[in-house]
Design a protein around this motif. Structure first.
Motif, PDB file in Angstrom:
ATOM      1  N   ARG A 168       1.011  -1.350   0.092  1.00  0.00           N
ATOM      2  CA  ARG A 168      -0.218  -0.003  -0.229  1.00  0.00           C
ATOM      3  C   ARG A 168       0.825   1.372  -0.004  1.00  0.00           C
ATOM      4  NH1 ARG A 168      -2.468  -0.589   6.019  1.00  0.00           N
ATOM      5  NH2 ARG A 168      -0.622  -0.423   7.168  1.00  0.00           N
ATOM      6  N   THR A 169       0.446   2.184  -0.669  1.00  0.00           N
ATOM      7  CA  THR A 169       1.160   3.534  -0.843  1.00  0.00           C
ATOM      8  C   THR A 169       0.540   4.571   0.126  1.00  0.00           C
ATOM      9  OG1 THR A 169      -0.213   4.095  -2.465  1.00  0.00           O
ATOM     10  CG2 THR A 169       1.871   3.194  -3.153  1.00  0.00           C
ATOM     11  N   SER A 170      -0.706   4.275   0.740  1.00  0.00           N
ATOM     12  CA  SER A 170      -1.364   5.171   1.614  1.00  0.00           C
ATOM     13  C   SER A 170      -2.323   4.282   2.624  1.00  0.00           C
ATOM     14  CB  SER A 170      -2.197   5.986   0.770  1.00  0.00           C
ATOM     15  OG  SER A 170      -3.090   6.830   1.495  1.00  0.00           O
ATOM     16  N   ARG A 214       2.646   1.025   8.080  1.00  0.00           N
ATOM     17  CA  ARG A 214       3.854   1.350   7.105  1.00  0.00           C
ATOM     18  C   ARG A 214       3.244   1.352   5.648  1.00  0.00           C
ATOM     19  NH1 ARG A 214       9.101   0.624   8.417  1.00  0.00           N
ATOM     20  NH2 ARG A 214       9.575  -0.372  10.410  1.00  0.00           N
ATOM     21  N   VAL A 215       3.747   2.375   4.993  1.00  0.00           N
ATOM     22  CA  VAL A 215       3.293   2.439   3.525  1.00  0.00           C
ATOM     23  C   VAL A 215       4.478   2.265   2.733  1.00  0.00           C
ATOM     24  CG1 VAL A 215       1.464   4.058   4.067  1.00  0.00           C
ATOM     25  CG2 VAL A 215       3.541   5.143   3.529  1.00  0.00           C
ATOM     26  N   HIS A 216       4.548   2.330   1.394  1.00  0.00           N
ATOM     27  CA  HIS A 216       5.616   1.831   0.768  1.00  0.00           C
ATOM     28  C   HIS A 216       5.654   2.768  -0.754  1.00  0.00           C
ATOM     29  CE1 HIS A 216       4.617  -1.648   3.050  1.00  0.00           C
ATOM     30  NE2 HIS A 216       6.038  -1.929   2.870  1.00  0.00           N
ATOM     31  N   TYR A 217       6.631   3.642  -0.990  1.00  0.00           N
ATOM     32  CA  TYR A 217       6.780   4.183  -2.342  1.00  0.00           C
ATOM     33  C   TYR A 217       8.305   4.063  -2.742  1.00  0.00           C
ATOM     34  CZ  TYR A 217       7.490   7.990   0.894  1.00  0.00           C
ATOM     35  OH  TYR A 217       8.179   8.649   1.816  1.00  0.00           O
ATOM     36  N   LYS A 218       8.451   4.413  -4.234  1.00  0.00           N
ATOM     37  CA  LYS A 218       9.734   4.555  -4.649  1.00  0.00           C
ATOM     38  C   LYS A 218      10.274   5.889  -4.725  1.00  0.00           C
ATOM     39  CE  LYS A 218      12.059   2.106  -8.349  1.00  0.00           C
ATOM     40  NZ  LYS A 218      11.828   1.628  -9.608  1.00  0.00           N
ATOM     41  N   GLU A 219      11.429   6.184  -4.173  1.00  0.00           N
ATOM     42  CA  GLU A 219      12.302   7.395  -4.052  1.00  0.00           C
ATOM     43  C   GLU A 219      13.421   7.333  -4.998  1.00  0.00           C
ATOM     44  OE1 GLU A 219      12.977   8.695  -0.226  1.00  0.00           O
ATOM     45  OE2 GLU A 219      11.166   9.923  -0.053  1.00  0.00           O
ATOM     46  N   ILE A 260      13.523   1.997  -2.402  1.00  0.00           N
ATOM     47  CA  ILE A 260      11.809   1.942  -1.835  1.00  0.00           C
ATOM     48  C   ILE A 260      12.025   2.307  -0.473  1.00  0.00           C
ATOM     49  CG2 ILE A 260      10.068   0.246  -1.367  1.00  0.00           C
ATOM     50  CD1 ILE A 260      10.583   0.353  -4.106  1.00  0.00           C
ATOM     51  N   GLU A 312       9.986   3.111   3.046  1.00  0.00           N
ATOM     52  CA  GLU A 312       8.824   2.350   3.771  1.00  0.00           C
ATOM     53  C   GLU A 312       8.618   3.026   5.206  1.00  0.00           C
ATOM     54  OE1 GLU A 312       8.447  -2.430   5.486  1.00  0.00           O
ATOM     55  OE2 GLU A 312      10.024  -1.841   4.173  1.00  0.00           O
ATOM     56  N   ASN A 331       3.498  11.500   8.216  1.00  0.00           N
ATOM     57  CA  ASN A 331       4.656  10.489   8.378  1.00  0.00           C
ATOM     58  C   ASN A 331       5.244  10.497   9.740  1.00  0.00           C
ATOM     59  OD1 ASN A 331       7.162   9.609   7.950  1.00  0.00           O
ATOM     60  ND2 ASN A 331       7.358  10.266   5.598  1.00  0.00           N
TER      61      ASN A 331
END
Length: 169
Positions: free
Chosen positions: A13-15, A42-47, A51, A53, A149
Motif C-alpha cells: 500500500r502507498t497510503s 507502514r506505507v511503501h513508495y519509490k524514491e 523503496i 517504507e 509521516n
C-alpha cells in the motif's frame, strides 16, 4: 508481493486511506456513522531507485464530533476540527512552529486540503475526502482524513536533553 496470503495482500500500500475506508464501510453497515478512527502502519513508495517504507499515522473523522448533550448541540466534524488535532499533536511533541500550505492530491477535495509543514519539511497532508471517492465507496456524508509521516516527525523532534541541578533542600 511474491507469495501473498490472499489477493488483497498481493500489493504494497502507498497510503493508509484504503484501509480506513474499508473500516468506515464496515461501521456504516452497522449504522455507526459517527467515526473517529486512527491507524498506525507502514506505507511503501519509490524514491529514486530505492523503496521507502515509512511508518505513518492516519486519522479519519466522520459524522458528529460529540454526543448529544443538554449543554451543547452536536455538530458535525469539519476541516478545523482535524486541523486542531494536528496542531495539538505537533505542540505536544514540541516540533516548533507549524505551517499549512495548499496541496493537490486527487483523493482529497480540491479546495479543502492542506500540507503540514514543520521547519521546511512536509510531514503530512490532511483534508476532506473527494466527494466522488466517497460515492464510489458507497458512503455518505463528509469524511476528513489526515496522514502524517511519523519517521519525518522523529527526525524533527528535538533530541537535546537538559539536566538541572537538584535543589539542595
Amino acid at each position: 508481493v511474491l507469495h501473498p496470503r490472499s489477493v488483497d495482500q498481493s500489493v504494497l500500500r502507498t497510503s493508509l486511506l484504503p484501509g480506513m475506508i474499508k473500516v468506515a464501510q464496515h461501521n456504516f453497515n452497522f449504522q455507526q456513522t459517527n467515526l473517529s478512527l486512527f491507524e498506525i502502519g507502514r506505507v511503501h513508495y519509490k524514491e529514486g531507485d530505492a523503496i521507502a517504507e515509512p511508518t505513518c499515522a492516519a486519522i479519519l473523522l466522520a459524522g458528529l464530533s460529540r454526543h448529544p448533550h443538554f449543554d451543547r448541540k452536536p455538530s458535525p466534524f469539519d476541516f478545523f476540527d482535524l486541523k486542531g488535532m494536528i496542531e495539538n499533536l505537533c505542540e505536544q511533541l514540541h516540533l516548533g512552529p507549524i505551517q499549512f500550505s495548499s496541496s493537490n492530491l486527487h483523493t482529497l477535495h480540491p479546495w479543502r486540503q492542506a500540507q503540514i509543514i514543520v521547519r521546511n519539511s512536509t510531514i503530512g497532508v490532511f483534508g476532506e475526502l473527494h466527494p466522488e471517492l466517497v460515492l464510489k465507496s458507497n458512503l455518505h456524508g463528509r469524511f476528513l482524513f489526515a496522514e502524517i509521516n511519523l519517521c519525518d516527525i522523529l527526525e524533527l523532534k528535538k533530541q537535546d536533553v537538559r539536566f538541572h541541578q537538584l535543589a539542595l533542600y
